[in-house]
Design an enzyme around this catalytic site. Structure first.
Site, PDB file in Angstrom:
ATOM      1  N   HIS A  65      -7.302  38.240  27.528  1.00  0.00           N
ATOM      2  CA  HIS A  65      -6.299  37.459  28.247  1.00  0.00           C
ATOM      3  C   HIS A  65      -6.724  37.271  29.689  1.00  0.00           C
ATOM      4  O   HIS A  65      -7.542  38.022  30.216  1.00  0.00           O
ATOM      5  CB  HIS A  65      -4.927  38.144  28.193  1.00  0.00           C
ATOM      6  CG  HIS A  65      -4.917  39.527  28.756  1.00  0.00           C
ATOM      7  ND1 HIS A  65      -5.372  40.618  28.039  1.00  0.00           N
ATOM      8  CD2 HIS A  65      -4.531  40.023  29.955  1.00  0.00           C
ATOM      9  CE1 HIS A  65      -5.248  41.717  28.766  1.00  0.00           C
ATOM     10  NE2 HIS A  65      -4.755  41.385  29.950  1.00  0.00           N
ATOM     11  N   CYS A 199      -1.338  46.907  34.916  1.00  0.00           N
ATOM     12  CA  CYS A 199      -2.728  46.592  34.612  1.00  0.00           C
ATOM     13  C   CYS A 199      -3.164  45.437  35.506  1.00  0.00           C
ATOM     14  O   CYS A 199      -2.323  44.813  36.167  1.00  0.00           O
ATOM     15  CB  CYS A 199      -2.907  46.237  33.135  1.00  0.00           C
ATOM     16  SG  CYS A 199      -2.157  44.664  32.641  1.00  0.00           S
TER      17      CYS A 199
END
Length: 697
Positions: A65, A199
């Site tokens: 991603h 993250c």
């Protein structure tokens, strides 16, 4: 999520055997639907994100991603592989692969939907249903939530649809300190944990870690309330919930925002993937710490005695190896040193330009300064620059130690760096002093200290002991060998000539263009500045400085030229960046080429390296010299052999431009890649001018 994934974005027979091939296959589906405008640019952003941390998860899941300027709307593509694709998970290849594409400026609502998918991936029923889906339409509907899993059906039958995180938060807030279950006569309240997950992208791992911790907490009878610090922002936990918590889990790969809120509690600090893969172990670990009474120090206590992260650790990723940490420690020192190099070097160069090279013999301006004499002003500039240069080695050593051990490392680091200057150990001595200082402080901090003495540790004990130890080692043990090595390196540089000098120039040019302001670039730059950071640098040192600056100017200038002469090979955003790259390149800011390298690294970086090597070699061959460590074309009057120096830069720029144009011309065209058609028209799918740069965090 109906607009994010359709049956056209599902491949139930994904045949790719590598993660790059899998990402390309799914990305091509996005391009076909107009969701991605530049396939290669988007894949470069995906690869950049993958390089930060593997996106494979236990349970056969891969979630490549990124956020990218090449994405027109939030999109999700799904592939199912029969043989599996390695995404770096500990338990082996992934058979369920989700490619998540978010625009650089994605709105909170879309990111929230993507986060809900991330949470679903922690549901075994959901992944089992995907593995058994018979066609693309059913799989897409399942991902959109239109076909409930068996677990969801059971939940609906029992009416259990409450948000467990919200319930836990409410329960914790209601039973803040002074209002426990035991006080009311009811059953003993469960162990309470507050957690933070984050993250680099803030889209997938952040929310999957939160879901994993909450699920593990329910299984073990522990209340877990999670603050997700994702791309859509974050909602701070209620202070009452934090106050009532018995322990803290920080699962993150970027710095935790407002970390001081959790000080004074049993804390487990780890990477985000640990919370996804082994949440039960983390919960057990924090409970063990609570049982032992092991807590982090309050923020006011300072770093001594605490287990807070150092500056390098706060900015890095969990689980980094020693080599990576060593590089970051060294770069910490270099980054703080560079402003002193630039300011001091330019002031000295200006002094030489105004007063000539004999200005270094001028008396102190404290004793002799005439307002109307140019030589007095030249002497003033030279002497100010000399004072700034005197800080280079102490600052280098001090901030290497700071990167290792935080503020307690500053005192021994600066002392060790000053000693390196005193014994003529130079930059090698500064590097050694910084590393030794950080190591000594870390060793002292590991010694058990009575609580009554902790208050004086950071201001008395650590500075005293560490400075004494570092001073002893530098003066008595390692100082002389390092000084001899520094002298040997200086003599070697002074002896460079002919082919050896040209080869060194080519090597430095390659290094300057390899990562465009990154660690390798900084090594070459630091090597050059170390040679001129003395009162009377050698001719060879000034040639090296000239070659390094010339090579560093090549990539941005070449990208600017390429977007000018062959604009159809670049999209609108890149052509706009090309205009800024003229100024950045002329100013010796190599980072001006980063947007181009991020979008197309396999063509831009090798081309830049070839051009940089040509420029570095020619600069050394022409004998160009430079006393200033920065400035680009604005310090040309201070350069020895300035015309040939400009020829060297122009040659490298032309070589890089030609290579980039040829390599991009060979690239297979992708619909929407070019912002300008053959007839000069504008492609409506191209990003608009002035858009932000690709983000692959």
């Amino acid at each position: 999520m109906s607009d994010m994934i359709t049956a056209d974005l599902v491949d139930l027979d994904l045949s790719a055997d590598t993660k790059e091939a899998a990402a390309r296959a799914l990305a091509e589906r996005m391009v076909a639907l107009g969701r991605v405008t530049d396939l290669e640019g988007f894949l470069a952003d995906v690869a950049a994100r993958e390089a930060q941390m593997p996106t494979g998860l236990d349970g056969g899941i891969g979630i490549p991603h990124c956020r990218s300027e090449h994405v027109t709307e939030p999109t999700l593509a799904f592939g199912r592989s029969a043989v599996g694709v390695d995404f770096g998970a500990a338990d082996g290849p992934a058979d369920l692969i989700f490619l998540i594409a978010a625009p650089a400026g994605a709105d909170d609502a879309h990111l929230t939907i993507l986060s809900s998918l991330a949470r679903q991936l922690m549901n075994a029923e959901f992944t089992a249903a995907l593995r058994s889906a018979g066609d693309a339409v059913a799989a897409a509907a399942l991902i959109r939530g239109e076909e409930p899993t068996p677990a969801e059906d059971a939940a609906e039958e029992t009416g259990d649809t409450a948000d467990t995180g919200a319930v836990s938060a409410a329960a914790s807030a209601e039973t803040a300190p002074g209002s426990t279950g035991q006080d009311s006569g009811g059953p003993a309240r469960p162990f309470r944990i507050v957690a933070v997950t984050s993250c680099p992208t803030g889209i997938a791992h952040t929310y999957m870690a939160a879901e994993s911790l909450e699920n593990a907490g329910r299984e073990e009878g522990v209340e877990v309330v999670v603050e997700t610090q994702g791309s859509a922002g974050f909602t701070r936990l209620d202070p009452a919930v934090i106050a009532a918590a018995d322990g803290v889990i920080l699962a993150h790969d970027v710095a935790v925002r407002e970390k001081d809120r959790f000080a004074g509690k049993p804390t487990v600090d780890t990477g985000v993937k640990a919370a996804i893969n082994r949440p039960g172990e983390l919960i057990g670990e924090v409970r063990d710490k609570a049982a032992r009474g092991e807590v982090t120090a309050a923020a006011a206590d300072g770093p001594a005695g605490s287990d807070g992260a150092t500056p390098v650790e706060r900015g890095g990723e969990s689980g980094e190896g020693y080599g990576t940490k060593l590089r970051k420690w060294l770069m910490s020192g270099v980054s703080y040193m560079v402003p002193f190099v630039a300011a001091g070097g330019l002031l000295i160069a200006l002094g030489f330009a105004i007063g000539g090279y004999e200005i270094n013999k001028a008396p102190s301006v404290m004793d002799h300064f005439v307002w109307t004499q140019a030589d007095s002003w030249a002497a003033l500039l030279f002497q100010i620059g000399g004072v700034a240069f005197a800080f280079l080695v102490p600052v280098l050593a001090g901030y290497i130690a700071y990167g290792m051990a935080d503020r307690p490392g500053l005192v021994p680091g600066f002392v060790g760096g000053s000693i390196a200057l005193t014994i003529n150990a130079g930059f090698l001595g500064g590097l050694a002093a910084g590393l030794i200082s950080g190591a000594v402080v870390l060793a002292i901090q590991r010694v058990p200290i009575p609580k009554a003495l902790r208050g004086i540790m950071p201001v008395v004990v650590i500075p005293l002991v560490s400075a004494a130890v570092v001073g002893f080692l530098m003066f008595v043990v390692i100082g002389k060998p390092i000084a001899s090595a520094q002298e040997g390196m200086t003599d070697w540089l002074n002896g460079l000539s002919g082919a050896n000098a040209v080869l060194l120039g080519a090597l430095l040019g390659l290094m300057m263009c390899f990562d465009l302001g990154g660690p390798v670039n900084k090594v070459a730059y630091t090597f050059a500045t170390a040679g001129i950071a003395v009162a009377s640098p050698s001719d060879s040192a000034m040639k090296i400085m000239a070659a390094v600056m010339a090579a560093g100017m090549v990539p941005p200038l070449a990208m600017a030229l390429a977007t000018t002469v062959r604009g159809r090979l670049f999209n609108a955003a890149e052509r706009e960046n090309g205009k800024a790259a003229w100024v950045l390149g002329a100013s010796f800011i190599s980072e001006g080429a980063i947007p181009f390298a991020a979008a197309d690294p396999l063509r831009v970086i090798p081309s830049s390296m070839v051009g940089g090597a040509v420029t570095g070699a020619l600069s050394m061959a022409f004998g160009a010299t430079l006393r200033a460590p920065h400035g680009g074309i604005f310090v040309v009057p201070l350069i020895g052999n300035p015309l040939l120096y400009l020829v060297a830069i122009a040659a490298g720029v032309c070589v890089t431009t030609a290579l980039v144009i040829v390599l991009k011309g060979l690239r297979k065209p992708v619909t929407g890649t070019s912002a300008q058609g053959p007839g000069g028209g504008t492609d409506p799918s191209a990003p608009t001018p002035g858009a932000k740069q690709p983000v692959a965090a």
